[in-house]
Write a protein that holds these residues in place. Structure first.
Motif, mmCIF file in Angstrom:
data_model
loop_
_atom_site.group_PDB
_atom_site.id
_atom_site.type_symbol
_atom_site.label_atom_id
_atom_site.label_comp_id
_atom_site.label_asym_id
_atom_site.label_seq_id
_atom_site.Cartn_x
_atom_site.Cartn_y
_atom_site.Cartn_z
ATOM 1 N N ASN A 12 0.796 -1.221 0.000
ATOM 2 C CA ASN A 12 0.000 0.000 0.000
ATOM 3 C C ASN A 12 0.830 1.272 0.000
ATOM 4 O O ASN A 12 0.270 2.351 0.039
ATOM 5 C CB ASN A 12 -1.000 0.032 1.158
ATOM 6 N N SER A 13 2.165 1.205 0.010
ATOM 7 C CA SER A 13 2.942 2.437 -0.015
ATOM 8 C C SER A 13 2.931 3.029 -1.420
ATOM 9 O O SER A 13 2.783 2.333 -2.409
ATOM 10 C CB SER A 13 4.370 2.211 0.483
ATOM 11 N N ILE A 14 3.092 4.337 -1.469
ATOM 12 C CA ILE A 14 3.073 5.084 -2.722
ATOM 13 C C ILE A 14 4.455 5.668 -2.948
ATOM 14 O O ILE A 14 5.142 6.053 -2.005
ATOM 15 C CB ILE A 14 2.019 6.219 -2.647
ATOM 16 N N SER A 15 4.845 5.755 -4.214
ATOM 17 C CA SER A 15 6.114 6.375 -4.580
ATOM 18 C C SER A 15 5.881 7.497 -5.579
ATOM 19 O O SER A 15 4.890 7.500 -6.309
ATOM 20 C CB SER A 15 7.062 5.349 -5.207
ATOM 21 N N VAL A 16 6.823 8.411 -5.595
ATOM 22 C CA VAL A 16 6.875 9.466 -6.595
ATOM 23 C C VAL A 16 8.086 9.170 -7.466
ATOM 24 O O VAL A 16 9.155 8.816 -6.967
ATOM 25 C CB VAL A 16 7.018 10.853 -5.930
ATOM 26 N N ILE A 17 7.899 9.287 -8.775
ATOM 27 C CA ILE A 17 9.004 9.113 -9.720
ATOM 28 C C ILE A 17 9.263 10.469 -10.366
ATOM 29 O O ILE A 17 8.332 11.131 -10.826
ATOM 30 C CB ILE A 17 8.674 8.077 -10.810
ATOM 31 N N TYR A 18 10.531 10.871 -10.401
ATOM 32 C CA TYR A 18 10.945 12.130 -11.020
ATOM 33 C C TYR A 18 11.714 11.793 -12.286
ATOM 34 O O TYR A 18 12.640 10.971 -12.265
ATOM 35 C CB TYR A 18 11.833 12.917 -10.046
ATOM 36 N N VAL A 19 11.315 12.418 -13.382
ATOM 37 C CA VAL A 19 11.945 12.192 -14.689
ATOM 38 C C VAL A 19 12.162 13.550 -15.338
ATOM 39 O O VAL A 19 11.347 14.459 -15.159
ATOM 40 C CB VAL A 19 11.020 11.358 -15.612
ATOM 41 N N GLN A 57 -7.142 10.044 0.987
ATOM 42 C CA GLN A 57 -8.045 9.865 -0.157
ATOM 43 C C GLN A 57 -7.268 9.866 -1.470
ATOM 44 O O GLN A 57 -7.523 9.062 -2.361
ATOM 45 C CB GLN A 57 -9.104 10.964 -0.191
ATOM 46 N N PHE A 58 -6.307 10.784 -1.579
ATOM 47 C CA PHE A 58 -5.494 10.849 -2.792
ATOM 48 C C PHE A 58 -4.644 9.591 -2.945
ATOM 49 O O PHE A 58 -4.565 9.005 -4.025
ATOM 50 C CB PHE A 58 -4.587 12.087 -2.777
ATOM 51 N N LEU A 59 -4.018 9.161 -1.863
ATOM 52 C CA LEU A 59 -3.168 7.971 -1.926
ATOM 53 C C LEU A 59 -3.988 6.737 -2.302
ATOM 54 O O LEU A 59 -3.527 5.896 -3.075
ATOM 55 C CB LEU A 59 -2.433 7.774 -0.596
ATOM 56 N N SER A 100 13.215 7.711 -7.845
ATOM 57 C CA SER A 100 11.956 7.623 -7.112
ATOM 58 C C SER A 100 12.212 7.693 -5.613
ATOM 59 O O SER A 100 13.316 7.415 -5.148
ATOM 60 C CB SER A 100 11.208 6.335 -7.450
ATOM 61 N N TRP A 101 11.182 8.046 -4.903
ATOM 62 C CA TRP A 101 11.217 8.009 -3.446
ATOM 63 C C TRP A 101 9.830 7.682 -2.936
ATOM 64 O O TRP A 101 8.827 7.944 -3.590
ATOM 65 C CB TRP A 101 11.760 9.302 -2.847
ATOM 66 N N LYS A 102 9.799 7.069 -1.759
ATOM 67 C CA LYS A 102 8.537 6.654 -1.152
ATOM 68 C C LYS A 102 7.904 7.815 -0.396
ATOM 69 O O LYS A 102 8.598 8.635 0.191
ATOM 70 C CB LYS A 102 8.754 5.481 -0.209
ATOM 71 N N ILE A 103 6.595 7.832 -0.387
ATOM 72 C CA ILE A 103 5.821 8.837 0.325
ATOM 73 C C ILE A 103 5.461 8.270 1.699
ATOM 74 O O ILE A 103 4.894 7.182 1.783
ATOM 75 C CB ILE A 103 4.531 9.184 -0.463
ATOM 76 N N ASP A 104 5.805 8.986 2.757
ATOM 77 C CA ASP A 104 5.496 8.539 4.113
ATOM 78 C C ASP A 104 4.057 8.840 4.495
ATOM 79 O O ASP A 104 3.395 8.023 5.127
ATOM 80 C CB ASP A 104 6.426 9.201 5.128
ATOM 81 N N GLU A 105 3.592 10.022 4.159
ATOM 82 C CA GLU A 105 2.250 10.436 4.550
ATOM 83 C C GLU A 105 1.674 11.358 3.496
ATOM 84 O O GLU A 105 2.395 11.878 2.653
ATOM 85 C CB GLU A 105 2.288 11.171 5.892
ATOM 86 N N GLY A 106 0.373 11.573 3.588
ATOM 87 C CA GLY A 106 -0.297 12.490 2.679
ATOM 88 C C GLY A 106 -1.801 12.359 2.812
ATOM 89 O O GLY A 106 -2.307 11.691 3.721
#
Length: 115
Positions: A12-19, A105-107, A96-102
């Motif tokens: 269930n963790s979410i990541s952000v990828i930067y390109v 609903q969006f996640l 990429s890096w993992k998102i700890d919180e946010g």
């Protein structure tokens, strides 16, 4: 409590990828393909930035278009592989890096959009 999957990624963790892309057209092509294939939930393409770096012994100063992609952590490897296929650079910036919180609903929406 975080549940850990076999590959060491928290379920269930979410990541952000930067390109970064060479052109707006390339950035849009990458973003559209990844969303279409459900490898990412969404993409944000930013106005051009100036990148300064050394490549093959020569100083480079170019305009690039940053892309921020949101995806479940378990999809990052597939997304990176697809980005490398679509990208014009020999060695594209893809991190990429993992998102700890946010916003929960969006996640949750990110998870649902890629399943």
């Amino acid at each position: 409590m975080k549940l850990i999957a076999r590959n060491g990624v928290a379920k269930n963790s979410i990541s952000v990828i930067y390109v970064t892309a060479a052109s707006r057209k390339e950035a849009e092509k990458i973003a559209e393909k990844l969303v279409e294939k459900k490898l990412v939930a969404c993409a944000n393409i930013f106005p051009p930035i100036t990148a300064i770096y050394e490549w093959q012994g020569a100083m480079q100063k170019v305009r690039e278009y940053p892309i921020i992609l949101k995806t479940p952590a378990g999809m990052v490897k597939k997304a990176v592989a697809e980005i490398k296929k679509l990208h014009s650079y020999d060695c594209p910036c893809v991190i990429s890096w993992k998102i700890d919180e946010g916003n929960a609903q969006f996640l949750q929406w990110v998870r649902k959009s890629t399943s």
